[in-house]
Design a protein around this motif. Structure first.
Motif, mmCIF file in Angstrom:
data_model
loop_
_atom_site.group_PDB
_atom_site.id
_atom_site.type_symbol
_atom_site.label_atom_id
_atom_site.label_comp_id
_atom_site.label_asym_id
_atom_site.label_seq_id
_atom_site.Cartn_x
_atom_site.Cartn_y
_atom_site.Cartn_z
ATOM 1 N N PHE B 36 -11.966 -13.198 -0.381
ATOM 2 C CA PHE B 36 -11.559 -11.837 -0.065
ATOM 3 C C PHE B 36 -10.061 -11.704 0.156
ATOM 4 O O PHE B 36 -9.556 -10.601 0.336
ATOM 5 C CB PHE B 36 -12.332 -11.312 1.156
ATOM 6 N N ILE B 103 -15.883 -14.017 6.563
ATOM 7 C CA ILE B 103 -15.097 -13.752 7.766
ATOM 8 C C ILE B 103 -13.691 -14.341 7.643
ATOM 9 O O ILE B 103 -12.687 -13.681 7.911
ATOM 10 C CB ILE B 103 -15.805 -14.336 9.017
ATOM 11 N N VAL B 104 -13.636 -15.595 7.230
ATOM 12 C CA VAL B 104 -12.339 -16.267 7.183
ATOM 13 C C VAL B 104 -11.422 -15.698 6.096
ATOM 14 O O VAL B 104 -10.228 -15.474 6.336
ATOM 15 C CB VAL B 104 -12.563 -17.786 7.029
ATOM 16 N N PHE B 106 -11.659 -12.695 4.625
ATOM 17 C CA PHE B 106 -11.350 -11.303 4.929
ATOM 18 C C PHE B 106 -10.321 -11.236 6.046
ATOM 19 O O PHE B 106 -9.368 -10.453 5.999
ATOM 20 C CB PHE B 106 -12.634 -10.562 5.324
ATOM 21 N N GLY B 107 -10.500 -12.110 7.041
ATOM 22 C CA GLY B 107 -9.521 -12.181 8.128
ATOM 23 C C GLY B 107 -8.151 -12.567 7.597
ATOM 24 O O GLY B 107 -7.133 -12.010 8.010
ATOM 25 N N LEU B 108 -8.139 -13.520 6.679
ATOM 26 C CA LEU B 108 -6.870 -13.949 6.099
ATOM 27 C C LEU B 108 -6.203 -12.795 5.364
ATOM 28 O O LEU B 108 -4.993 -12.600 5.439
ATOM 29 C CB LEU B 108 -7.118 -15.121 5.140
ATOM 30 N N LEU B 110 -6.522 -9.550 5.925
ATOM 31 C CA LEU B 110 -5.954 -8.632 6.905
ATOM 32 C C LEU B 110 -4.676 -9.212 7.504
ATOM 33 O O LEU B 110 -3.683 -8.505 7.700
ATOM 34 C CB LEU B 110 -6.954 -8.357 8.034
ATOM 35 N N PHE B 111 -4.739 -10.508 7.799
ATOM 36 C CA PHE B 111 -3.591 -11.163 8.411
ATOM 37 C C PHE B 111 -2.358 -11.093 7.518
ATOM 38 O O PHE B 111 -1.271 -10.713 7.957
ATOM 39 C CB PHE B 111 -3.941 -12.620 8.733
ATOM 40 N N ASN B 114 -0.960 -7.531 7.168
ATOM 41 C CA ASN B 114 -0.260 -7.088 8.367
ATOM 42 C C ASN B 114 1.000 -7.901 8.649
ATOM 43 O O ASN B 114 1.962 -7.383 9.206
ATOM 44 C CB ASN B 114 -1.210 -7.138 9.568
ATOM 45 N N LEU B 115 0.991 -9.144 8.236
ATOM 46 C CA LEU B 115 2.176 -9.977 8.417
ATOM 47 C C LEU B 115 3.329 -9.427 7.584
ATOM 48 O O LEU B 115 4.452 -9.278 8.072
ATOM 49 C CB LEU B 115 1.869 -11.418 8.012
ATOM 50 N N HIS B 117 3.581 -6.438 6.523
ATOM 51 C CA HIS B 117 3.899 -5.126 7.081
ATOM 52 C C HIS B 117 4.849 -5.285 8.263
ATOM 53 O O HIS B 117 5.849 -4.574 8.400
ATOM 54 C CB HIS B 117 2.612 -4.461 7.558
ATOM 55 N N GLN B 118 4.530 -6.265 9.109
ATOM 56 C CA GLN B 118 5.320 -6.493 10.321
ATOM 57 C C GLN B 118 6.715 -7.002 9.987
ATOM 58 O O GLN B 118 7.710 -6.529 10.513
ATOM 59 C CB GLN B 118 4.597 -7.529 11.205
#
Lengths: 240, 296, 323
Positions: B36, B103-104, B106-108, B110-111, B114-115, B117-118
């Motif tokens: 994902f 989970i892993v 999809f989490g990655l 998102l991470f 957002n990284l 983005h930040q």
């Protein structure tokens, strides 16, 4: 006496391969039948056809004169045919007790009745100490026993076992053999698929042998084991 | 003439879809999971190329190669840090394994979104085209030379990968691990290394797509979302784990989308992919070339 | 080893947490933070609904935000076009979301794992795009203005949300005590094994989807009456990602985990926002860490403190058994 389970000319193929070729077979109420045959002979496919995991392309599967061919596995369970799998299938994150309770509750038992019966069965199987343990933490043999126990919660007419004795400790096997014997004496019908010829010979009065999708022998176990065709197909041509 | 143009430009876009889908299918083949975070390799490539050219002043070719290298590195890191449990036996079989992977990854995803983005901000960054000329005429059609060149590179890469997997010894090892990891390990293949390298390959080619398409789509944090969706559609359509399926599926999607955008509706063009995805998953989950695994 | 997940202790803890939340308005007066808490309760409803489907039945759906959006737009459209108030709007939202959930459940029966995730993801996006593009009906990205409830006063609204959430918690308890809960857990672990033991997969998987969708739908409908605006942004995959993060961090498959996860994440998100850090950055990192190392989330850590207990006994892997 009407047959408990009657297969007539049941056929199933995958792509170009005929896995079960027009098999006809009948099991009487309370009979204990062994099913042998070399790898790829169609035994597991036949079990899947009986228990609703594949619909037959042709032919009928009848339980006490009711057509069960192509019905869903859960319906066939409710009708009275219960199975065990070749690769152990248990609910790993549920306790041994809960594993058995599932089968009891689907069969219509109340929570209390299912629990009682499950406890009794687990006791008989020597798993009393693990009643509240998550099955995933148990050893392979213990898991197999839990799956085995789950076969008897619903008071089935026919219990179908797929390689129950494969790769387990002799003591576990003995427990299963004993329970099968006890239940058979009480009138339970069994169909046991196995490569363990000595076990089949000790346990089953009647044996069916398959090869390449067809039944090549069906009769009293001693006769079948000595049958030339069986010996050639199954034992690789070396007569005993 | 219009039809030919629609088909041709559809194929141009389709070559990218094929390349991206190939990246996804490689991961599926070797790890049996859907990644994902796939779109984020695209994003890495897009940002790497664009920022190296625009901020660091690197010439385009080294920047492109660096983007590919970064994608490959990301792939290896992901494999080493997150994907190991999938085959070291720490996670049980079946449902738990799928859940872990979703989970892993999809989490990655998102991470990473957002990284960027930040750290890099939400505003798109645009880099220069590969070729300075903006338009040229080819057989009576107007095409962008950049797209043509980029697509050519994509096709070349596709051919390279197919050659690699089908004919080389290393490719045979990859096929072995994909078919039966345990068996391959017994035969002496370093399956962990093969995994890492395949993920590097996947990351690299998807980053390449990102870099090649960045002048067109620019670089921003969720630029990876649309290639991810397209890749899912193609891979599902062509069959998970099937290399020819990914390639043909990608080309097909490119052409179909073009027709859809022009003849049906421009606003809902994003919806087509999702609709195709759902229909295929519901009606023929194994896709055109995939296999149905035996369950019982 | 006693299992904590979904045990009586787990349920009691969940109600205790709700009790604590009920006391907060007595001490906290800030309208801003009460609003944050209400949002947290909204996410808690989504989290519990999703947990039922993914954590208990094992069906990893990517559609919770979409169902919230369905509930929200049902009540929003009923008001916008027919001037129907929330008294009918919210239950209608539940019914419509349940119907859509039922449909999705029926058509995805044969899908599992990543294929199910992908299908529900596609479904979620299709719904969102349709709503966002149907400008004549929904005003698209401008959103629908929706009437407030309880005079817009935060404290009563908070207690309303809390009451509904408590109802969710109670329903969950009843469900898990009944055979339905047992069957869903069996389906989670092994569908083939479950069907071979007589579990009607069609009925129970569909039921899980329907209940989960209804839960999300009610949450969505209530939330937009609090916000007084319905927007397609409710259905973004981003929102689903947030819900998943909350449940994973809190402890998937437990009664308290989603609750605690949602509240903590929402409050922490506000705190992070003030520092200028993107909250999802931190939470997604946590999700990866939890997924990779602490499978069981916060509830798992908590369970380690209880002597002799395990949250969810980790199934012995082949590697461990052979060792």
């Amino acid at each position: 006496m009407s047959a408990l389970l009657a297969l007539s000319e049941v056929r199933k193929s995958f792509g170009g391969i005929m896995a079960v070729a027009d098999v006809s077979l009948a099991i009487a109420p309370g009979e204990l039948v062994g099913l042998i045959g070399p790898n790829g002979s169609g035994k597991t496919t036949l079990l899947n056809l009986i228990t609703g995991f594949y619909p037959p392309e042709h032919g009928r599967v009848r339980l006490l004169d009711h057509d069960i061919g192509g019905r869903r596995p859960n319906e066939i369970f409710r009708a009275g045919v219960v199975r065990m799998f070749q690769q152990v299938r248990v609910f790993r994150r549920l306790t041994a007790l809960e594993n058995l309770e599932v089968a009891g509750r689907t069969a219509g038992l109340t929570a209390a009745a299912a629990r009682q019966q499950a406890l009794r069965l687990l006791e008989r199987l020597g798993l009393a100490a693990h009643v509240h343990d998550d099955v995933g933490t148990l050893s392979g043999g213990q898991q197999k026993l839990v799956e085995f126990g789950g076969c008897f919660m619903s008071g089935p007419r026919l219990v179908v076992l797929d390689e129950p004795f494969a790769a387990i400790h002799p003591t576990v096997k003995q427990v299963m053999v004993d329970v099968i014997g006890e239940r058979h004496a009480a009138g339970q019908a069994f169909l046991v698929v196995s490569h363990d010829i000595p076990a089949i010979m000790r346990l089953c009065p009647r044996t069916v042998c398959m090869n390449a999708g067809a039944v090549i022998a069906d009769g009293p176990t001693e006769q079948v084991m000595a049958d030339r065709a069986v010996v050639e197909a199954y034992l690789g041509g070396h007569a005993r | 003439m219009l039809i030919v143009e629609i088909v041709f430009t559809g194929l141009l876009m389709g070559s990218f879809y094929a390349l991206m889908a190939l990246g996804l299918t490689l991961v599926f083949g070797i790890l049996k999971i859907v990644n994902f975070a796939h779109g984020e390799f695209f994003m890495i490539g897009a940002y790497a190329y664009t920022l190296l050219v625009v901020w660091a002043g690197l010439p385009q070719v080294p920047a492109m190669l660096s983007a590919v290298a970064l994608g490959a590195l990301a792939g290896v890191l992901m494999e080493r840090l997150l994907m190991r449990p999938l085959y070291t036996g720490v996670i049980g079989p079946g449902a738990l394994r799928d859940e872990y992977a979703i989970i892993v990854t999809f989490g990655l995803s998102l991470f990473l979104i957002n990284l960027s983005h930040q750290v890099l901000g939400p505003y798109p960054v645009k880099g220069p085209d590969l070729v300075a000329v903006s338009r040229m005429e080819l057989f009576g059609m107007f095409v962008s030379p950049h797209r043509l060149l980029a697509s050519g590179l994509a096709v070349l890469t596709l051919a390279l990968i197919v050659w690699l997997i089908r004919t080389t010894v290393w490719g045979k090892r990859v096929q072995a691990v994909a078919q039966n990891r345990f068996g391959a390990a017994i035969a002496g293949i370093d399956h962990a290394r093969v995994s890492a390298l395949v993920l590097a390959l996947s990351g690299g080619i998807v980053a390449l797509s990102g870099a090649l398409l960045s002048p067109l789509f620019h670089a921003y944090p969720d630029v990876g979302a649309f290639p991810a969706v397209k890749s899912f559609v193609v891979v599902v359509l062509g069959g998970m784990g099937s290399i020819p399926g990914s390639i043909l599926g990608g080309l097909l999607l490119g052409v179909l989308e073009n027709f859809g955008a022009i003849y049906i509706s421009y606003e809902y063009r994003d919806t087509f992919g999702f609709i195709i995805l759902m229909l295929v998953l519901l009606l023929r989950p194994q896709g055109l070339f995939g296999e149905r695994a035996r369950e019982v | 080893m006693r299992r904590i997940a979904l045990s009586p202790a787990d349920h009691r803890l969940a109600f205790a947490v709700l009790g604590v939340v009920a006391l907060i308005p007595l001490g906290v007066r800030s309208e801003y933070w009460l609003g944050v808490l209400i949002t947290g309760l909204y996410f808690a409803m989504l989290a519990q609904s999703w947990n039922l489907l993914a954590g208990i039945a094992g069906l990893f759906s990517m559609a919770p935000a979409a169902f919230a959006m369905v509930g929200a737009y049902t009540t929003g459209l009923l008001h916008h076009h027919l001037q129907i108030g929330p008294g009918v709007g919210v239950p209608a939202g539940a019914v419509v979301a349940a119907a859509v959930g039922f449909g999705l459940g029926r058509i995805t029966l044969r899908l599992r794992g990543a294929y199910l995730a992908l299908t529900t993801l596609a479904f979620s996006e299709i719904l969102r795009l349709v709503i966002a593009n149907s400008i004549e009906w929904t005003r698209g990205d401008l959103g629908l203005s929706v009437p407030g409830i309880l005079g817009g006063a935060k404290v009563p609204i908070l207690y309303l949300f809390l009451g509904v959430l408590a109802a969710y918690q109670a329903l969950l308890l009843l469900l898990l005590r009944s055979r339905v809960g047992l069957f869903l857990l069996a389906i989670r672990d092994d569908e083939v094994g479950a069907v071979a033991r007589g579990v009607d997969l069609v009925r129970y998987k569909t039921l899980a989807f329907t209940l989960s969708a209804a839960g999300c739908g009610v949450a969505g409908a209530l939330f937009v009456h609090f916000l007084q605006l319905a927007s397609p942004e409710l259905g973004l995959i981003l929102q689903t990602g947030l819900v998943i993060s909350m449940v994973v961090i809190g402890g998937m498959g437990t009664a308290t985990g989603p609750l605690v996860g949602a509240l903590l994440v929402e409050v922490a998100a506000e705190a992070l926002r003030e520092v200028g850090v993107r909250h999802l950055l931190v939470f997604s990192a946590l999700v990866i860490l939890v997924g990779r190392f602490f499978r069981e989330g916060l509830m798992g850590l908590l369970a380690r403190l209880a002597p002799g207990a395990r949250l969810v006994a980790r199934p012995a892997s082949d590697a461990e058994r052979l060792a």
